[in-house]
Scaffold this motif. Structure first.
Motif, PDB file in Angstrom:
ATOM      1  N   SER A   5      40.540 -25.628   5.038  1.00  0.00           N
ATOM      2  CA  SER A   5      38.469 -25.332   5.682  1.00  0.00           C
ATOM      3  C   SER A   5      38.491 -25.380   6.826  1.00  0.00           C
ATOM      4  O   SER A   5      37.239 -24.666   6.643  1.00  0.00           O
ATOM      5  N   ARG A   6      38.698 -26.740   7.428  1.00  0.00           N
ATOM      6  CA  ARG A   6      38.241 -27.123   9.121  1.00  0.00           C
ATOM      7  C   ARG A   6      39.353 -25.572   9.365  1.00  0.00           C
ATOM      8  O   ARG A   6      40.638 -25.917  10.165  1.00  0.00           O
ATOM      9  N   ILE A   7      38.923 -24.856  10.208  1.00  0.00           N
ATOM     10  CA  ILE A   7      39.026 -23.900  11.222  1.00  0.00           C
ATOM     11  C   ILE A   7      39.145 -23.798  12.774  1.00  0.00           C
ATOM     12  O   ILE A   7      37.745 -24.261  13.201  1.00  0.00           O
ATOM     13  N   ALA A   8      39.964 -24.288  13.985  1.00  0.00           N
ATOM     14  CA  ALA A   8      39.706 -24.105  15.263  1.00  0.00           C
ATOM     15  C   ALA A   8      40.521 -23.508  15.676  1.00  0.00           C
ATOM     16  O   ALA A   8      41.241 -22.667  15.562  1.00  0.00           O
ATOM     17  N   ILE A   9      39.776 -23.248  17.144  1.00  0.00           N
ATOM     18  CA  ILE A   9      39.929 -22.688  18.284  1.00  0.00           C
ATOM     19  C   ILE A   9      40.413 -23.007  19.241  1.00  0.00           C
ATOM     20  O   ILE A   9      39.297 -23.891  19.782  1.00  0.00           O
ATOM     21  N   ILE A  10      41.200 -22.901  20.143  1.00  0.00           N
ATOM     22  CA  ILE A  10      41.286 -23.871  21.573  1.00  0.00           C
ATOM     23  C   ILE A  10      41.304 -22.354  22.820  1.00  0.00           C
ATOM     24  O   ILE A  10      41.773 -21.597  22.551  1.00  0.00           O
ATOM     25  N   GLY A  11      40.234 -22.298  23.148  1.00  0.00           N
ATOM     26  CA  GLY A  11      40.016 -20.999  24.339  1.00  0.00           C
ATOM     27  C   GLY A  11      38.666 -20.744  24.449  1.00  0.00           C
ATOM     28  O   GLY A  11      37.700 -20.987  23.414  1.00  0.00           O
ATOM     29  N   GLY A  12      38.285 -20.763  26.057  1.00  0.00           N
ATOM     30  CA  GLY A  12      36.418 -20.011  25.871  1.00  0.00           C
ATOM     31  C   GLY A  12      36.657 -18.683  26.179  1.00  0.00           C
ATOM     32  O   GLY A  12      35.512 -18.711  26.708  1.00  0.00           O
ATOM     33  N   GLY A  13      37.822 -18.191  26.242  1.00  0.00           N
ATOM     34  CA  GLY A  13      37.738 -16.806  26.939  1.00  0.00           C
ATOM     35  C   GLY A  13      37.037 -16.112  26.463  1.00  0.00           C
ATOM     36  O   GLY A  13      36.858 -16.190  24.998  1.00  0.00           O
ATOM     37  N   SER A  14      36.752 -14.258  26.430  1.00  0.00           N
ATOM     38  CA  SER A  14      37.090 -13.630  26.164  1.00  0.00           C
ATOM     39  C   SER A  14      37.042 -13.323  24.881  1.00  0.00           C
ATOM     40  O   SER A  14      36.817 -13.026  23.392  1.00  0.00           O
ATOM     41  N   TRP A  15      39.081 -13.690  23.870  1.00  0.00           N
ATOM     42  CA  TRP A  15      39.995 -13.133  22.760  1.00  0.00           C
ATOM     43  C   TRP A  15      39.067 -14.525  22.043  1.00  0.00           C
ATOM     44  O   TRP A  15      38.753 -14.243  20.782  1.00  0.00           O
ATOM     45  N   ALA A  16      39.513 -15.341  22.360  1.00  0.00           N
ATOM     46  CA  ALA A  16      38.244 -17.126  21.923  1.00  0.00           C
ATOM     47  C   ALA A  16      37.386 -16.281  21.422  1.00  0.00           C
ATOM     48  O   ALA A  16      37.140 -16.601  20.252  1.00  0.00           O
ATOM     49  N   THR A  17      36.428 -15.970  21.904  1.00  0.00           N
ATOM     50  CA  THR A  17      35.197 -16.335  21.822  1.00  0.00           C
ATOM     51  C   THR A  17      35.140 -14.662  20.618  1.00  0.00           C
ATOM     52  O   THR A  17      34.043 -14.415  19.833  1.00  0.00           O
ATOM     53  N   ALA A  18      36.238 -13.572  21.017  1.00  0.00           N
ATOM     54  CA  ALA A  18      35.891 -12.736  19.616  1.00  0.00           C
ATOM     55  C   ALA A  18      36.431 -13.019  18.712  1.00  0.00           C
ATOM     56  O   ALA A  18      35.521 -12.978  17.699  1.00  0.00           O
ATOM     57  N   ILE A  19      37.578 -13.691  18.280  1.00  0.00           N
ATOM     58  CA  ILE A  19      37.963 -14.165  17.084  1.00  0.00           C
ATOM     59  C   ILE A  19      37.116 -15.085  16.773  1.00  0.00           C
ATOM     60  O   ILE A  19      36.571 -14.969  15.185  1.00  0.00           O
ATOM     61  N   ALA A  20      36.194 -16.177  17.274  1.00  0.00           N
ATOM     62  CA  ALA A  20      35.115 -16.706  16.730  1.00  0.00           C
ATOM     63  C   ALA A  20      34.138 -16.067  16.305  1.00  0.00           C
ATOM     64  O   ALA A  20      33.472 -16.378  14.867  1.00  0.00           O
ATOM     65  N   LYS A  21      33.596 -14.897  16.343  1.00  0.00           N
ATOM     66  CA  LYS A  21      32.629 -14.021  16.928  1.00  0.00           C
ATOM     67  C   LYS A  21      32.914 -13.538  14.669  1.00  0.00           C
ATOM     68  O   LYS A  21      32.043 -13.184  13.789  1.00  0.00           O
ATOM     69  N   ILE A  22      34.296 -12.916  15.102  1.00  0.00           N
ATOM     70  CA  ILE A  22      34.951 -12.787  13.587  1.00  0.00           C
ATOM     71  C   ILE A  22      34.584 -13.605  12.120  1.00  0.00           C
ATOM     72  O   ILE A  22      34.591 -13.270  11.574  1.00  0.00           O
ATOM     73  N   LEU A  23      35.398 -14.752  12.853  1.00  0.00           N
ATOM     74  CA  LEU A  23      35.100 -15.774  11.707  1.00  0.00           C
ATOM     75  C   LEU A  23      34.018 -16.092  11.337  1.00  0.00           C
ATOM     76  O   LEU A  23      33.729 -16.538   9.804  1.00  0.00           O
ATOM     77  N   ARG A  24      32.805 -16.850  11.993  1.00  0.00           N
ATOM     78  CA  ARG A  24      31.234 -16.500  11.633  1.00  0.00           C
ATOM     79  C   ARG A  24      31.055 -15.764  10.889  1.00  0.00           C
ATOM     80  O   ARG A  24      29.559 -15.603  10.283  1.00  0.00           O
ATOM     81  N   GLU A  25      31.229 -14.066  11.338  1.00  0.00           N
ATOM     82  CA  GLU A  25      31.284 -12.830  10.010  1.00  0.00           C
ATOM     83  C   GLU A  25      30.860 -13.890   8.412  1.00  0.00           C
ATOM     84  O   GLU A  25      30.038 -12.802   7.620  1.00  0.00           O
ATOM     85  N   ASN A  26      31.713 -14.010   8.352  1.00  0.00           N
ATOM     86  CA  ASN A  26      32.638 -14.503   7.077  1.00  0.00           C
ATOM     87  C   ASN A  26      31.870 -16.142   6.969  1.00  0.00           C
ATOM     88  O   ASN A  26      32.483 -16.734   5.833  1.00  0.00           O
ATOM     89  N   GLU A  27      30.926 -16.261   7.677  1.00  0.00           N
ATOM     90  CA  GLU A  27      29.941 -18.189   7.675  1.00  0.00           C
ATOM     91  C   GLU A  27      31.509 -19.295   7.860  1.00  0.00           C
ATOM     92  O   GLU A  27      31.005 -20.292   7.031  1.00  0.00           O
ATOM     93  N   VAL A  28      32.178 -18.881   8.329  1.00  0.00           N
ATOM     94  CA  VAL A  28      32.893 -19.656   8.930  1.00  0.00           C
ATOM     95  C   VAL A  28      33.080 -20.462   9.598  1.00  0.00           C
ATOM     96  O   VAL A  28      32.701 -20.553  10.802  1.00  0.00           O
ATOM     97  N   GLU A  29      32.720 -21.860   9.622  1.00  0.00           N
ATOM     98  CA  GLU A  29      32.682 -23.048  10.441  1.00  0.00           C
ATOM     99  C   GLU A  29      33.268 -23.950  11.249  1.00  0.00           C
ATOM    100  O   GLU A  29      34.727 -23.848  10.707  1.00  0.00           O
TER     101      GLU A  29
END
Length: 331
Positions: A5-29
């Motif tokens: 349930s606790r999902i993390a992203i390591i990195g601040g580049g474009s691909w990390a940002t894109a993955i974060a955007k996708i996960l947030r589409e599904n309301e992932v905190e």
């Protein structure tokens, strides 16, 4: 799968940002680690990444930013690494928290230098992460098109089907289609090699070779991928599927491909150092080609395109001469 349930992203580049955007589409905190304190501070003020994909807005209240690698690992169950492979060891240099009970996912399309290991092997051998706890996110997918919400496809690989399906569900949204695979080795190596071949495609473009030759180059490239992955990890796989051929095609042809852009600059006469400085982004294929060449000293797979790219980037052979020699080998 509540344990993830606790999902993390390591990195601040474009691909990390894109993955974060996708996960947030599904309301992932999200828990999100960025090494640069100023970047995460600006992110929180602006509501978007100040350096990459700046048009993508985020609900900052649903994201916990970290600058401490140990704290984010402690606070997370599923950790997605999306940083350049050349910087991975440095990012983990202060890590004291164990990783072997976490679900570790590589969104890195490169090889760890010196160790010459794909990311999954690196976490398995160095950090004792069980193979069933290692996942891979592969394309064909460019971060810029995710930002524009253009339909894209991701392959999620893990030898534990339940974990692969869990992550695929978290990453599927109206503009992202997902599929799963158990081929963590083949998809990782293919993702590494396609960057090398994108540099080759860029070099040829810079030398003013046309589409006719590019088609021959890419058709030989997928054969080179097949020979290598079938030798390194021989299992039944369809090399024509999107995780292999699709990812190769988009990386070699897309305007968003940093490896193709890097190669084009080399083909036009830029030095490696000058091209790297002007891009302001990492072309993973530059590091990968040296690692692959060294790995292949053991396997001795016939890899003429890889060899040509290595000769140009590391032995400083004239791109025009090296590609002319390559044309004699391709059919």
């Amino acid at each position: 799968m509540n344990e993830f349930s606790r999902i993390a992203i390591i990195g601040g580049g474009s691909w990390a940002t894109a993955i974060a955007k996708i996960l947030r589409e599904n309301e992932v905190e999200l828990n999100w680690y960025m090494r640069n304190v100023d970047t995460s501070s600006q992110f929180k003020k602006l509501g978007h990444n100040p350096r990459y994909l700046t048009d993508v807005d985020f609900d900052i209240d649903k994201i916990r930013f970290y600058n401490d690698i140990n704290q984010i690992v402690e606070d997370s169950d599923l950790i997605i690494f999306a940083i350049p492979s050349a910087f991975l060891k440095n990012a983990l240099s202060k890590l004291t928290v164990k990783l072997n009970d976490k679900f570790i996912v590589s969104a890195i399309k490169g090889i760890v230098p010196d160790e010459n290991m794909i990311i999954g092997d690196f976490f398995h051998n160095i950090y004792q992460v069980p193979t069933d706890n290692i996942g891979v996110i592969s394309g064909p997918c460019h971060a810029e098109e995710v930002a524009m919400e253009r339909l894209s496809y991701l392959t999620i690989s893990c030898q534990d089907a339940d974990k692969a399906n869990f992550l695929a569900e978290k990453l599927e949204c109206p503009y992202i289609m997902t599929t799963t695979s158990d081929d963590i080795y083949g998809t990782e190596y293919a993702a590494v090699l396609k960057n090398v071949f994108a540099i080759a495609a860029g070099i040829c473009h810079g030398l003013r070779y046309g589409d006719n030759f590019q088609s021959v180059l890419i058709s030989n490239a997928i054969q080179e991928i097949k020979r290598f992955v079938d030798t390194v990890h021989p299992i039944d796989r369809d090399i024509k599927s999107s995780a292999y051929l699709g990812d190769l095609l988009v990386t070699c042809y897309s305007q968003f491909s940093r490896n193709r852009t890097f190669g084009t600059m080399i083909g036009k006469g830029y030095s490696v150092k000058t091209a790297q400085l002007e891009m302001h982004m990492i072309a993973e294929g530059y590091y990968a080609v040296k690692c692959i060449k060294e790995i292949n000293e053991k396997y001795k797979v016939h890899m003429p395109i890889t060899t040509a790219v290595y000769n140009i980037l590391y032995d400083r052979i004239s791109p025009a001469i090296e590609i002319t020699l390559l044309t004699e080998e391709l059919r």
